[in-house]
Design an enzyme around this catalytic site. Structure first.
Site, PDB file in Angstrom:
ATOM      1  N   SER A   8       0.757  -1.086   0.012  1.00 51.24           N
ATOM      2  CA  SER A   8      -0.120   0.006  -0.104  1.00 51.24           C
ATOM      3  C   SER A   8       0.891   1.258  -0.028  1.00 51.24           C
ATOM      4  O   SER A   8       1.572   1.528   1.156  1.00 51.24           O
ATOM      5  CB  SER A   8      -0.981  -0.072   1.236  1.00 51.24           C
ATOM      6  OG  SER A   8      -1.374   1.336   1.443  1.00 51.24           O
ATOM      7  N   HIS A  32      -1.229  -1.452  -4.322  1.00 52.17           N
ATOM      8  CA  HIS A  32      -2.416  -0.976  -3.627  1.00 52.17           C
ATOM      9  C   HIS A  32      -2.406   0.603  -3.478  1.00 52.17           C
ATOM     10  O   HIS A  32      -1.479   1.206  -2.815  1.00 52.17           O
ATOM     11  CB  HIS A  32      -2.582  -1.643  -2.434  1.00 52.17           C
ATOM     12  CG  HIS A  32      -3.806  -1.390  -1.780  1.00 52.17           C
ATOM     13  ND1 HIS A  32      -4.907  -1.951  -1.908  1.00 52.17           N
ATOM     14  CD2 HIS A  32      -4.176  -0.605  -0.678  1.00 52.17           C
ATOM     15  CE1 HIS A  32      -6.107  -1.794  -1.019  1.00 52.17           C
ATOM     16  NE2 HIS A  32      -5.658  -0.609  -0.296  1.00 52.17           N
ATOM     17  N   ASP A  34      -4.503   3.826  -1.904  1.00 53.67           N
ATOM     18  CA  ASP A  34      -5.688   4.360  -1.066  1.00 53.67           C
ATOM     19  C   ASP A  34      -5.956   5.604  -1.433  1.00 53.67           C
ATOM     20  O   ASP A  34      -5.196   6.692  -1.184  1.00 53.67           O
ATOM     21  CB  ASP A  34      -5.074   4.209   0.395  1.00 53.67           C
ATOM     22  CG  ASP A  34      -5.098   2.863   0.693  1.00 53.67           C
ATOM     23  OD1 ASP A  34      -5.745   1.927   0.716  1.00 53.67           O
ATOM     24  OD2 ASP A  34      -3.869   2.402   1.485  1.00 53.67           O
ATOM     25  N   MET A  36      -8.748   8.670  -0.513  1.00 51.04           N
ATOM     26  CA  MET A  36      -9.250   9.223   0.478  1.00 51.04           C
ATOM     27  C   MET A  36      -9.726  10.658   0.347  1.00 51.04           C
ATOM     28  O   MET A  36      -9.132  11.445  -0.198  1.00 51.04           O
ATOM     29  CB  MET A  36      -8.686   9.017   1.817  1.00 51.04           C
ATOM     30  CG  MET A  36      -7.988   7.540   2.312  1.00 51.04           C
ATOM     31  SD  MET A  36      -7.311   7.555   3.811  1.00 51.04           S
ATOM     32  CE  MET A  36      -6.507   5.997   3.725  1.00 51.04           C
ATOM     33  N   HIS A  63      -8.104   1.565  -4.088  1.00 49.21           N
ATOM     34  CA  HIS A  63      -9.378   1.187  -3.017  1.00 49.21           C
ATOM     35  C   HIS A  63      -9.836   2.485  -2.786  1.00 49.21           C
ATOM     36  O   HIS A  63      -9.133   3.571  -2.278  1.00 49.21           O
ATOM     37  CB  HIS A  63      -8.386   0.640  -1.743  1.00 49.21           C
ATOM     38  CG  HIS A  63      -9.112   0.430  -0.682  1.00 49.21           C
ATOM     39  ND1 HIS A  63      -8.454   0.360   0.890  1.00 49.21           N
ATOM     40  CD2 HIS A  63     -10.496   0.480  -0.408  1.00 49.21           C
ATOM     41  CE1 HIS A  63      -9.352   0.383   1.462  1.00 49.21           C
ATOM     42  NE2 HIS A  63     -10.641   0.375   0.999  1.00 49.21           N
ATOM     43  N   MET A  65     -11.804   5.096  -0.753  1.00 51.65           N
ATOM     44  CA  MET A  65     -12.747   5.298   0.496  1.00 51.65           C
ATOM     45  C   MET A  65     -12.948   6.857   0.321  1.00 51.65           C
ATOM     46  O   MET A  65     -12.826   7.825   0.839  1.00 51.65           O
ATOM     47  CB  MET A  65     -11.521   5.381   1.705  1.00 51.65           C
ATOM     48  CG  MET A  65     -11.178   3.838   2.002  1.00 51.65           C
ATOM     49  SD  MET A  65      -9.754   3.726   2.683  1.00 51.65           S
ATOM     50  CE  MET A  65      -8.128   3.636   1.459  1.00 51.65           C
ATOM     51  N   MET A 134     -11.491  -5.074   5.424  1.00 46.34           N
ATOM     52  CA  MET A 134     -10.726  -4.072   6.204  1.00 46.34           C
ATOM     53  C   MET A 134     -10.467  -4.685   7.667  1.00 46.34           C
ATOM     54  O   MET A 134     -11.551  -5.128   8.457  1.00 46.34           O
ATOM     55  CB  MET A 134     -11.502  -2.722   6.187  1.00 46.34           C
ATOM     56  CG  MET A 134     -11.420  -2.004   5.046  1.00 46.34           C
ATOM     57  SD  MET A 134      -9.925  -1.724   4.296  1.00 46.34           S
ATOM     58  CE  MET A 134      -9.198  -0.829   5.895  1.00 46.34           C
ATOM     59  N   ASP A 168      -6.835  -6.129   4.344  1.00 43.15           N
ATOM     60  CA  ASP A 168      -6.053  -4.401   4.387  1.00 43.15           C
ATOM     61  C   ASP A 168      -6.079  -3.983   5.796  1.00 43.15           C
ATOM     62  O   ASP A 168      -7.156  -3.767   6.332  1.00 43.15           O
ATOM     63  CB  ASP A 168      -6.745  -3.740   3.461  1.00 43.15           C
ATOM     64  CG  ASP A 168      -6.166  -2.443   3.150  1.00 43.15           C
ATOM     65  OD1 ASP A 168      -4.828  -2.149   4.056  1.00 43.15           O
ATOM     66  OD2 ASP A 168      -6.659  -1.761   2.565  1.00 43.15           O
ATOM     67  N   GLY A 190       1.175  -1.757   4.407  1.00 44.00           N
ATOM     68  CA  GLY A 190       1.768  -0.783   4.193  1.00 44.00           C
ATOM     69  C   GLY A 190       3.019  -0.457   5.122  1.00 44.00           C
ATOM     70  O   GLY A 190       4.215  -0.855   4.182  1.00 44.00           O
TER      71      GLY A 190
HETATM   72  C1  DX5 Z   1      -6.180   1.994   5.570  1.00 44.56           C
HETATM   73  C2  DX5 Z   1      -5.705   1.780   4.012  1.00 44.56           C
HETATM   74  C3  DX5 Z   1      -4.693   0.592   4.017  1.00 44.56           C
HETATM   75  C4  DX5 Z   1      -3.169   1.013   4.743  1.00 44.56           C
HETATM   76  C5  DX5 Z   1      -2.612  -0.096   5.533  1.00 44.56           C
HETATM   77  O1  DX5 Z   1      -7.368   2.795   5.466  1.00 44.56           O
HETATM   78  O2  DX5 Z   1      -6.890   0.977   3.310  1.00 44.56           O
HETATM   79  O3  DX5 Z   1      -4.264   0.335   2.656  1.00 44.56           O
HETATM   80  O4  DX5 Z   1      -2.424   1.673   3.992  1.00 44.56           O
HETATM   81  O5  DX5 Z   1      -1.683   0.068   6.242  1.00 44.56           O
HETATM   82  P1  DX5 Z   1      -0.900  -0.728   7.279  1.00 44.56           P
HETATM   83  O6  DX5 Z   1      -0.504  -2.021   6.271  1.00 44.56           O
HETATM   84  O7  DX5 Z   1       0.153   0.036   7.763  1.00 44.56           O
HETATM   85  O8  DX5 Z   1      -1.968  -1.335   8.092  1.00 44.56           O
HETATM   86 ZN    ZN Z   2      -6.481   0.239   1.277  1.00 44.80          ZN
END
Ligand code: DX5
Ligand code: ZN
Length: 209
Positions: A8, A32, A34, A36, A63, A65, A134, A168, A190
């Site tokens: 991520s 991946h 993210d 937001m 992804h 969000m 999640m 994730d 991530g």
């Molecule tokens: C959180 C994201 C994840 C995030 C995961 O809302 O969707 O993809 O980057 O991060 P780690 O692996 O550090 O928990």
């Molecule tokens: Zn994600």
């Protein structure tokens, strides 16, 4: 099922994004991304223009969000998404959103937050290429894995779902292996990858090597 590793980029250095992507490419299966919006989750990351600039030979696993994801699907397809995952909780019309993604011929994904029951996905299983469970509240990297994700993964496999099940949030060697045992096929990570001294080793440990 062969395990796929999806770093991520939320935990990468955005100022050197393509170098960061290149540093994990040989050991990964998907990148991946993210997205937001500060509404669906209380954080803002990146949008279409940045996704368009990501240079990689790997599929982009986007992804979303964001609220009303339907309004942005076409833009993310044009920006290079190979999978688009929308949140069940964010869609006005879940089936409509999934059909829209399908129409573009890319991977169709849906995600649920930790507080959402996995059973809500039952009517959509036949439309889905990927289900993203999640295992933290979406919004931030570096949180602790919630083991409630494991039962959700198991339930999906019990329904005979053959597509990708991705997890994730809080994934490391240990939590990742529990997810794989439960039936997950993609591990998103991530901090565990981008925060590692040796990113290759981190990716390999997710594969159980
Ligand atoms: C959180 C994201 C994840 C995030 C995961 O809302 O969707 O993809 O980057 O991060 P780690 O692996 O550090 O928990
Ligand atoms: Zn994600």
């Amino acid at each position: 099922m062969k395990i796929k590793v999806a770093p991520s980029i939320l935990s990468a250095d955005f100022g050197r994004l393509n170098e960061e992507v290149a540093s994990v490419e040989s050991y990964s299966d998907l990148i991946h991304v993210d997205v937001m919006d500060g509404h669906f989750v209380s954080n803002i990351t990146i949008g279409v223009p940045v996704v368009r600039c990501i240079e990689t030979g790997l599929p982009l696993d986007v992804h979303l969000m964001i609220d009303s994801p339907e309004d942005y699907i076409e833009d993310f397809v044009k920006a290079g998404a190979d999978y688009i995952t929308v949140h069940f909780e964010a869609c006005k019309d879940v089936k409509g959103a999934l059909k829209m993604i399908q129409k573009y011929g890319i991977g169709v994904g849906i995600s649920i937050k930790p507080g959402t029951k996995v059973q809500v996905l039952k009517p959509y299983l036949h439309l889905l290429d990927l289900i993203l469970i999640m295992s933290v509240e979406p919004g931030f990297g570096g949180q602790k894995f919630m083991s409630s994700a494991l039962e959700k993964i198991k339930w999906l496999r019990e329904q005979g779902f053959k597509g990708e099940i991705s997890v994730d949030g809080g994934i490391n060697g240990e939590t990742g292996s529990a997810c794989v045992k439960a039936g997950a096929s993609i591990l998103v990570a991530g901090n565990y990858i981008f925060g590692a001294k040796n990113r290759q080793k981190a990716c390999e440990s997710l594969r159980g090597k």
